[in-house]
Design a protein around this motif. Structure first.
Motif, mmCIF file in Angstrom:
data_model
loop_
_atom_site.group_PDB
_atom_site.id
_atom_site.type_symbol
_atom_site.label_atom_id
_atom_site.label_comp_id
_atom_site.label_asym_id
_atom_site.label_seq_id
_atom_site.Cartn_x
_atom_site.Cartn_y
_atom_site.Cartn_z
ATOM 1 N N ALA A 194 -2.853 -0.482 -3.299
ATOM 2 C CA ALA A 194 -2.056 -1.701 -3.221
ATOM 3 C C ALA A 194 -2.432 -2.584 -4.399
ATOM 4 O O ALA A 194 -3.369 -3.390 -4.316
ATOM 5 C CB ALA A 194 -2.308 -2.427 -1.894
ATOM 6 N N CYS A 195 -1.734 -2.413 -5.520
ATOM 7 C CA CYS A 195 -2.063 -3.156 -6.736
ATOM 8 C C CYS A 195 -0.849 -3.187 -7.648
ATOM 9 O O CYS A 195 -0.190 -2.159 -7.858
ATOM 10 C CB CYS A 195 -3.247 -2.514 -7.447
ATOM 11 S SG CYS A 195 -3.748 -3.368 -8.962
ATOM 12 N N HIS A 196 -0.558 -4.350 -8.240
ATOM 13 C CA HIS A 196 0.600 -4.497 -9.124
ATOM 14 C C HIS A 196 0.402 -3.811 -10.471
ATOM 15 O O HIS A 196 1.331 -3.756 -11.277
ATOM 16 C CB HIS A 196 0.911 -5.981 -9.340
ATOM 17 C CG HIS A 196 1.497 -6.640 -8.129
ATOM 18 N ND1 HIS A 196 2.634 -6.184 -7.504
ATOM 19 C CD2 HIS A 196 1.095 -7.738 -7.424
ATOM 20 C CE1 HIS A 196 2.921 -6.959 -6.473
ATOM 21 N NE2 HIS A 196 1.995 -7.913 -6.400
ATOM 22 N N LEU A 197 -0.779 -3.313 -10.742
ATOM 23 C CA LEU A 197 -0.973 -2.517 -11.954
ATOM 24 C C LEU A 197 -0.195 -1.201 -11.878
ATOM 25 O O LEU A 197 0.020 -0.536 -12.892
ATOM 26 C CB LEU A 197 -2.461 -2.212 -12.165
ATOM 27 C CG LEU A 197 -3.361 -3.414 -12.487
ATOM 28 C CD1 LEU A 197 -4.816 -2.987 -12.500
ATOM 29 C CD2 LEU A 197 -2.972 -4.025 -13.835
ATOM 30 N N LEU B 135 0.863 -1.179 0.000
ATOM 31 C CA LEU B 135 0.000 0.000 0.000
ATOM 32 C C LEU B 135 0.902 1.232 0.000
ATOM 33 O O LEU B 135 1.576 1.523 0.991
ATOM 34 C CB LEU B 135 -0.911 -0.002 1.233
ATOM 35 C CG LEU B 135 -1.948 1.127 1.321
ATOM 36 C CD1 LEU B 135 -3.004 0.964 0.244
ATOM 37 C CD2 LEU B 135 -2.602 1.147 2.699
ATOM 38 N N VAL B 136 0.945 1.934 -1.105
ATOM 39 C CA VAL B 136 1.879 3.045 -1.260
ATOM 40 C C VAL B 136 1.148 4.308 -1.708
ATOM 41 O O VAL B 136 0.064 4.249 -2.297
ATOM 42 C CB VAL B 136 2.994 2.714 -2.274
ATOM 43 C CG1 VAL B 136 3.873 1.589 -1.768
ATOM 44 C CG2 VAL B 136 2.400 2.343 -3.635
ATOM 45 N N GLY B 137 1.772 5.446 -1.423
ATOM 46 C CA GLY B 137 1.216 6.730 -1.817
ATOM 47 C C GLY B 137 0.898 7.573 -0.596
ATOM 48 O O GLY B 137 0.923 7.095 0.542
ATOM 49 N N PRO B 138 0.573 8.841 -0.805
ATOM 50 C CA PRO B 138 0.210 9.722 0.306
ATOM 51 C C PRO B 138 -1.198 9.430 0.811
ATOM 52 O O PRO B 138 -1.986 8.747 0.151
ATOM 53 C CB PRO B 138 0.290 11.119 -0.321
ATOM 54 C CG PRO B 138 -0.022 10.886 -1.767
ATOM 55 C CD PRO B 138 0.569 9.542 -2.107
ATOM 56 N N VAL B 139 -1.522 9.934 2.003
ATOM 57 C CA VAL B 139 -2.859 9.769 2.558
ATOM 58 C C VAL B 139 -3.888 10.333 1.581
ATOM 59 O O VAL B 139 -3.739 11.438 1.066
ATOM 60 C CB VAL B 139 -2.974 10.488 3.921
ATOM 61 C CG1 VAL B 139 -4.410 10.480 4.410
ATOM 62 C CG2 VAL B 139 -2.066 9.829 4.942
#
Length: 339
Positions: free
Chosen positions: A318-321, A309-313
């Motif tokens: 959370a996806c391999h795409l 799960l990545v990215g700012p709030v």
């Protein structure tokens, strides 16, 4: 302490909850990982919605947030203090600052108590008020939720479902809490009065600057009272997205939930996203990406590597795409992380 940390009211830090299952036959006792390494931050004054299918872990998150369940691992921090391992004064402050509105107003109200007793109980326990002050406060709370002071003399069975839920909301705001956890607040009500309760909740948040965490499986209702949506699937957060950005949702599961929701206008025609099969058994969760067995875009890597799960709030996925979710993320310890 950073400004972001100062603004954080409730923080679930790598929380997991494991429940033992019934033991049948020989071998190790099976367990259900209802919540698996979930981290959620809720800022003061924010309204965060938690959505997903039945069994995704959202109600367990609600109970952990209220300390009705202790996390198996991880911690719950309120206003920067770890309350999941707290005691005494810390817990007393937490109990008066965090309130709940549950799904069924009938079961959350004592049938032997009048509405006045139910609403005033938190004040009697936590505030030193005289009789006149309590009476005035009870009448004020009734008006705040759209009821009349005459309702205070009634018992729960003498009120409709919508009125009982208004009473539950009045009791929740009686202590002027910083946070209210709303667990399916309208799902047991008639469709005709759901919008009234949702509008009441929005008005109260504006008037009292209270923070909401709203749990539900009805996407439109949760989004209506939320600024940010956290989507869960089989105990994991798969996307954290602002309500204003829902049309640009990235995770296939979020897209499927949105496609299944009723359109805002009868003439609207959404593009359904095909989702295969049923929700897997919690005793046999798919490896790596848990959604891969139902995902129309599943790839080989989805069965081999768990997406991060990545990215700012407000913009996490959370996806391999999305390549960043494939890169392993180091997990800093709280002892060495910056304050």
């Amino acid at each position: 302490m950073s400004e972001a940390r100062q603004m954080t009211l409730l923080e679930l830090d790598h929380v997991s909850k494991v429940f033992p299952a019934a033991h049948v036959g020989f071998g190790p006792r099976p367990v259900v990982r209802a919540v698996d390494d979930v981290s959620i931050d809720v800022r003061a004054g924010e309204s965060v919605g938690l959505v997903g299918e039945s069994g995704c872990g959202k109600t367990t998150i609600a109970r952990i947030s209220l300390l009705l369940e202790k996390p198996t691992t991880g911690s719950v921090r309120f206003q920067g203090v770890d309350v999941s391992h707290g005691s005494g004064r810390q817990l007393k402050h937490f109990r008066s600052s965090v309130q709940a509105v549950f799904q069924d107003p009938w079961s959350s109200l004592n049938p032997r108590l009048t509405i006045a007793s139910a609403v005033l109980e938190p004040l009697i326990v936590n505030r030193q008020l005289g009789g006149r002050e309590r009476s005035a406060r009870a009448e004020e709370l009734m008006r705040a939720v759209g009821l009349e002071p005459t309702h205070l003399k009634r018992y729960p069975h003498e009120m409709s479902g919508g009125q009982r839920q208004r009473v539950a909301i009045a009791r929740a705001i009686s202590l002027d809490p910083a946070l209210i956890v709303l667990d399916e607040p309208v799902s047991s009500l008639d469709v005709s009065i759901r919008s009234q309760i949702m509008n009441l909740l929005k008005d109260l948040q504006t008037q009292r600057a209270v923070t909401y965490v709203t749990i539900g499986h009805h996407f439109a209702s949760v989004a209506y009272v939320s600024q940010r949506i956290v989507v869960m699937y089989l105990g994991k957060v798969v996307e954290d997205i602002g309500v204003a950005d829902l049309e640009r949702a990235r995770h296939p599961y979020t897209q499927a939930l949105l496609a299944a929701a009723l359109p805002s206008h009868p003439s609207s025609r959404g593009r359904p996203l095909p989702v295969k099969g049923d929700l897997p058994s919690p005793y046999d969760i798919p490896s790596a990406c848990r959604f891969r067995t139902r995902c129309p875009y599943a790839m080989q890597i989805c069965a081999e590597v768990e997406p991060q799960l990545v990215g700012p709030v407000g913009a996490k996925v959370a996806c391999h795409l999305y390549p960043a979710a494939t890169t392993p993320v180091s997990r800093p310890s709280r002892a060495t992380s910056p304050a």
